[in-house]
Design an enzyme around this catalytic site. Sequence first.
Site, PDB file in Angstrom:
ATOM      1  N   LYS A 174       0.858  -1.185   0.000  1.00  0.00           N
ATOM      2  CA  LYS A 174       0.000   0.000   0.000  1.00  0.00           C
ATOM      3  C   LYS A 174       0.894   1.233   0.000  1.00  0.00           C
ATOM      4  O   LYS A 174       1.467   1.586   1.014  1.00  0.00           O
ATOM      5  CB  LYS A 174      -0.912   0.033   1.233  1.00  0.00           C
ATOM      6  CG  LYS A 174      -2.013   1.077   1.049  1.00  0.00           C
ATOM      7  CD  LYS A 174      -2.597   1.596   2.336  1.00  0.00           C
ATOM      8  CE  LYS A 174      -1.821   2.690   2.970  1.00  0.00           C
ATOM      9  NZ  LYS A 174      -1.610   3.919   2.156  1.00  0.00           N
ATOM     10  N   GLY A 227       6.952   4.775   8.178  1.00  0.00           N
ATOM     11  CA  GLY A 227       6.077   5.929   8.362  1.00  0.00           C
ATOM     12  C   GLY A 227       6.332   6.571   9.707  1.00  0.00           C
ATOM     13  O   GLY A 227       7.404   6.413  10.303  1.00  0.00           O
ATOM     14  N   SER A 228       5.334   7.289  10.193  1.00  0.00           N
ATOM     15  CA  SER A 228       5.524   8.065  11.413  1.00  0.00           C
ATOM     16  C   SER A 228       5.464   7.168  12.651  1.00  0.00           C
ATOM     17  O   SER A 228       4.861   6.093  12.629  1.00  0.00           O
ATOM     18  CB  SER A 228       4.450   9.145  11.493  1.00  0.00           C
ATOM     19  OG  SER A 228       3.181   8.530  11.574  1.00  0.00           O
ATOM     20  N   THR A 229       6.047   7.653  13.722  1.00  0.00           N
ATOM     21  CA  THR A 229       6.090   6.871  14.967  1.00  0.00           C
ATOM     22  C   THR A 229       4.685   6.609  15.529  1.00  0.00           C
ATOM     23  O   THR A 229       4.378   5.460  15.883  1.00  0.00           O
ATOM     24  CB  THR A 229       7.001   7.579  15.988  1.00  0.00           C
ATOM     25  OG1 THR A 229       8.321   7.627  15.407  1.00  0.00           O
ATOM     26  CG2 THR A 229       7.056   6.838  17.310  1.00  0.00           C
ATOM     27  N   GLY A 232       2.988   4.006  13.335  1.00  0.00           N
ATOM     28  CA  GLY A 232       3.710   2.734  13.452  1.00  0.00           C
ATOM     29  C   GLY A 232       3.363   2.002  14.739  1.00  0.00           C
ATOM     30  O   GLY A 232       3.119   0.794  14.737  1.00  0.00           O
ATOM     31  N   GLU A 249       9.905   0.984  10.501  1.00  0.00           N
ATOM     32  CA  GLU A 249      10.886   2.035  10.180  1.00  0.00           C
ATOM     33  C   GLU A 249      10.194   3.365  10.433  1.00  0.00           C
ATOM     34  O   GLU A 249       9.349   3.775   9.639  1.00  0.00           O
ATOM     35  CB  GLU A 249      11.301   1.951   8.706  1.00  0.00           C
ATOM     36  CG  GLU A 249      12.022   0.688   8.303  1.00  0.00           C
ATOM     37  CD  GLU A 249      13.448   0.646   8.814  1.00  0.00           C
ATOM     38  OE1 GLU A 249      13.945   1.653   9.354  1.00  0.00           O
ATOM     39  OE2 GLU A 249      14.059  -0.426   8.702  1.00  0.00           O
ATOM     40  N   CYS A 283      13.779  10.509   6.965  1.00  0.00           N
ATOM     41  CA  CYS A 283      13.790  10.074   8.358  1.00  0.00           C
ATOM     42  C   CYS A 283      15.177  10.219   8.963  1.00  0.00           C
ATOM     43  O   CYS A 283      15.327  10.432  10.159  1.00  0.00           O
ATOM     44  CB  CYS A 283      13.317   8.632   8.447  1.00  0.00           C
ATOM     45  SG  CYS A 283      14.206   7.566   7.298  1.00  0.00           S
ATOM     46  N   GLU A 383      10.150  15.594  15.271  1.00  0.00           N
ATOM     47  CA  GLU A 383      10.550  15.479  13.871  1.00  0.00           C
ATOM     48  C   GLU A 383       9.779  16.502  13.034  1.00  0.00           C
ATOM     49  O   GLU A 383       8.550  16.485  13.009  1.00  0.00           O
ATOM     50  CB  GLU A 383      10.246  14.065  13.379  1.00  0.00           C
ATOM     51  CG  GLU A 383      10.740  13.819  11.976  1.00  0.00           C
ATOM     52  CD  GLU A 383      10.416  12.415  11.483  1.00  0.00           C
ATOM     53  OE1 GLU A 383       9.280  11.958  11.674  1.00  0.00           O
ATOM     54  OE2 GLU A 383      11.311  11.782  10.902  1.00  0.00           O
TER      55      GLU A 383
HETATM   56  P1  NAD Z   1       2.322   8.175   8.075  1.00  0.00           P
HETATM   57  O1  NAD Z   1       2.647   7.368   9.266  1.00  0.00           O
HETATM   58  O2  NAD Z   1       1.272   9.194   8.179  1.00  0.00           O
HETATM   59  O3  NAD Z   1       1.892   7.233   6.866  1.00  0.00           O
HETATM   60  C1  NAD Z   1       2.710   6.181   6.417  1.00  0.00           C
HETATM   61  C2  NAD Z   1       1.856   5.159   5.703  1.00  0.00           C
HETATM   62  O4  NAD Z   1       0.969   4.583   6.654  1.00  0.00           O
HETATM   63  C3  NAD Z   1       0.979   5.732   4.588  1.00  0.00           C
HETATM   64  O5  NAD Z   1       0.928   4.808   3.516  1.00  0.00           O
HETATM   65  C4  NAD Z   1      -0.384   5.844   5.258  1.00  0.00           C
HETATM   66  O6  NAD Z   1      -1.458   5.787   4.354  1.00  0.00           O
HETATM   67  C5  NAD Z   1      -0.359   4.620   6.164  1.00  0.00           C
HETATM   68  N1  NAD Z   1      -1.294   4.681   7.296  1.00  0.00           N
HETATM   69  C6  NAD Z   1      -1.748   5.760   7.953  1.00  0.00           C
HETATM   70  N2  NAD Z   1      -2.630   5.383   8.911  1.00  0.00           N
HETATM   71  C7  NAD Z   1      -2.702   4.034   8.875  1.00  0.00           C
HETATM   72  C8  NAD Z   1      -3.439   3.051   9.602  1.00  0.00           C
HETATM   73  N3  NAD Z   1      -4.292   3.383  10.569  1.00  0.00           N
HETATM   74  N4  NAD Z   1      -3.257   1.758   9.300  1.00  0.00           N
HETATM   75  C9  NAD Z   1      -2.397   1.384   8.325  1.00  0.00           C
HETATM   76  N5  NAD Z   1      -1.710   2.268   7.572  1.00  0.00           N
HETATM   77  C10 NAD Z   1      -1.844   3.582   7.852  1.00  0.00           C
HETATM   78  O7  NAD Z   1       3.717   8.803   7.600  1.00  0.00           O
HETATM   79  P2  NAD Z   1       3.974   9.806   6.408  1.00  0.00           P
HETATM   80  O8  NAD Z   1       3.555  11.160   6.829  1.00  0.00           O
HETATM   81  O9  NAD Z   1       3.424   9.244   5.149  1.00  0.00           O
HETATM   82  O10 NAD Z   1       5.576   9.728   6.292  1.00  0.00           O
HETATM   83  C11 NAD Z   1       6.426  10.472   7.068  1.00  0.00           C
HETATM   84  C12 NAD Z   1       6.968   9.666   8.221  1.00  0.00           C
HETATM   85  O11 NAD Z   1       7.650   8.502   7.738  1.00  0.00           O
HETATM   86  C13 NAD Z   1       8.010  10.415   9.019  1.00  0.00           C
HETATM   87  O12 NAD Z   1       7.775  10.262  10.394  1.00  0.00           O
HETATM   88  C14 NAD Z   1       9.320   9.735   8.644  1.00  0.00           C
HETATM   89  O13 NAD Z   1      10.336   9.822   9.585  1.00  0.00           O
HETATM   90  C15 NAD Z   1       8.881   8.347   8.439  1.00  0.00           C
HETATM   91  N6  NAD Z   1       9.883   7.636   7.632  1.00  0.00           N
HETATM   92  C16 NAD Z   1      10.675   6.704   8.237  1.00  0.00           C
HETATM   93  C17 NAD Z   1      11.670   6.060   7.510  1.00  0.00           C
HETATM   94  C18 NAD Z   1      12.578   5.023   8.123  1.00  0.00           C
HETATM   95  O14 NAD Z   1      13.185   4.278   7.366  1.00  0.00           O
HETATM   96  N7  NAD Z   1      12.721   4.941   9.428  1.00  0.00           N
HETATM   97  C19 NAD Z   1      11.840   6.373   6.174  1.00  0.00           C
HETATM   98  C20 NAD Z   1      11.026   7.337   5.608  1.00  0.00           C
HETATM   99  C21 NAD Z   1      10.030   7.956   6.349  1.00  0.00           C
END
Ligand code: NAD
Length: 489
Positions: A174, A227-229, A232, A249, A283, A383
């Site tokens: 996704k 994605g975000s903490t 996650g 991650e 990130c 962040e």
């Molecule tokens: P986000 O957590 O909002 O979304 C990430 C993904 O999760 C998206 O595809 C979103 O649609 C999905 N999502 C959201 N709610 C969900 C739920 N309830 N159930 C399942 N999936 C859901 O993050 P973002 O704003 O898209 O990305 C930015 C974040 O990603 C930052 O915090 C960044 O640090 C992190 N990030 C981490 C790494 C790493 O390798 N550690 C790499 C890149 C980005």
Amino acid sequence: MSFPTQLFINGEFVDGVEGKTIDVFDPHDGSLLATIAEATEADVDRAVAAATAAYPEWKAMAASDRGRLLLKLADAIEANGEELALLETRDTGHPIRDSKGLDLVRTAAQFRYFGGMADKFQGSVVPVDRGFLDYVVREPLGVVGSIVPWNFPMMFVSWKMAPALASGNCVVMKPSELTPLTALRIAQIADEVGFPKGVINVVPGFGPTAGARLVSHPGIAKVSFTGSTPVGRMIASQAAANGIRTHLELGGKGANVVFADATIPKAVGGTAFGIFHNQGQACIAASRLIIHESVVDEFMEKFLALTNSIRVGDPKDPNTEMGPLTSPMHRDRVLSYVEVAKEEGGTILTGGKAPSDPALLNGCYVEPTVVQTVGAVRVNQEEVFGPFMTVQTFSTDEQALQIANSTEFALGGGLWTNDLSRAHRFARDLDAGMVWINSYKRAHPGSPFGGMGASGYGREMGFEAMHEYTEAKAIWVNIDADIPPFYPR
Ligand code: NAD
């Protein structure tokens, strides 16, 4: 420009069951780039069913044949590089020099590396009791759900899919609802090079619907999430309740420490790349400069001059060095941190607003921003995920370490020094999954990538990633052991 806009399920592009759509916008000028099919729960179910059906054959395929398909995919991605790079640029705002450069290079390299890895990842023989042969094989998990964010959408297709596929899993991915286009195009290319139907499925949709279904579907063996903490942590608890393992991650707040003995011009260039590459939407971004008080003036004079010379503009222009952020919501969030910094007593050294160029007014632009701060204020803890760097000074190595380790995150961090012992000592003591000495933000498909603490757990890349997507099976063979009866009669 033509590109797929439907869901990719079981080797075909199809509309969503509910017929819903998502509008995708160009962050340079806010224009509508595409209207794509939206996956909802029923579509995730279809994709998992397709992947489940494809799994036995994919798992049974010779590892070298799986590897060959991944190698073909790497070649085909390069052959379609110009078009993929432009699509990524229009979808995300990445400057075209970056989409054609690091994004494309790392995407192809990841598929190629794991294509080569597929038939080199092997089990072991355990020296157990005489008379027995005990061998351990690594088995794929089954169907893996991958959920990725919008900051490096093309590269993350490869980071998530390559090791999962090489080790014999099928994938339902996704992508972010904001940036789904290159994932769909890569799925199409994978189909063209001969991946069997159902092995790769791509279902763009929203988190609370498609994403939530993926992390609770009984057919999913593992969710690999970037994605975000907060999200996650939430999905980890949902997945755990359904017996699904996770790999997370998450966010970061990279410490970038410049010691008094650093080679300042190199540290200046490396720091600028560390924070401003990809508009700071990384990130592992070098979002906190922690610098010795004796060199801060010399460093900042050079660094601010470089920062102010960065060419911000249309990401399609090959001369552009910084493009727009990826969405208007995110631009507003980044700019809101400028206000937070001011309220916390920070001094804006440069930037802090949208550029005044009329050609950029409808885009998601933010000037490269540098803020002088003191102490554990919010902008040094949270962040921001944009072109926003804070500056703190220190006088002793102990103080530098204390500042560097003062956030809940532990993902990537860098240090600049010519003192060998200090470099290794600091690398040892820094809370991070990755440390760069006299550089920043290096990555390679063979080097484990991931964090600790609030930055998550598990690793992308290298043998570590093959372990993430496999489980050990121990097989005991009685060769000639004479086992005395446990219940002698
Ligand atoms: P986000 O957590 O909002 O979304 C990430 C993904 O999760 C998206 O595809 C979103 O649609 C999905 N999502 C959201 N709610 C969900 C739920 N309830 N159930 C399942 N999936 C859901 O993050 P973002 O704003 O898209 O990305 C930015 C974040 O990603 C930052 O915090 C960044 O640090 C992190 N990030 C981490 C790494 C790493 O390798 N550690 C790499 C890149 C980005």
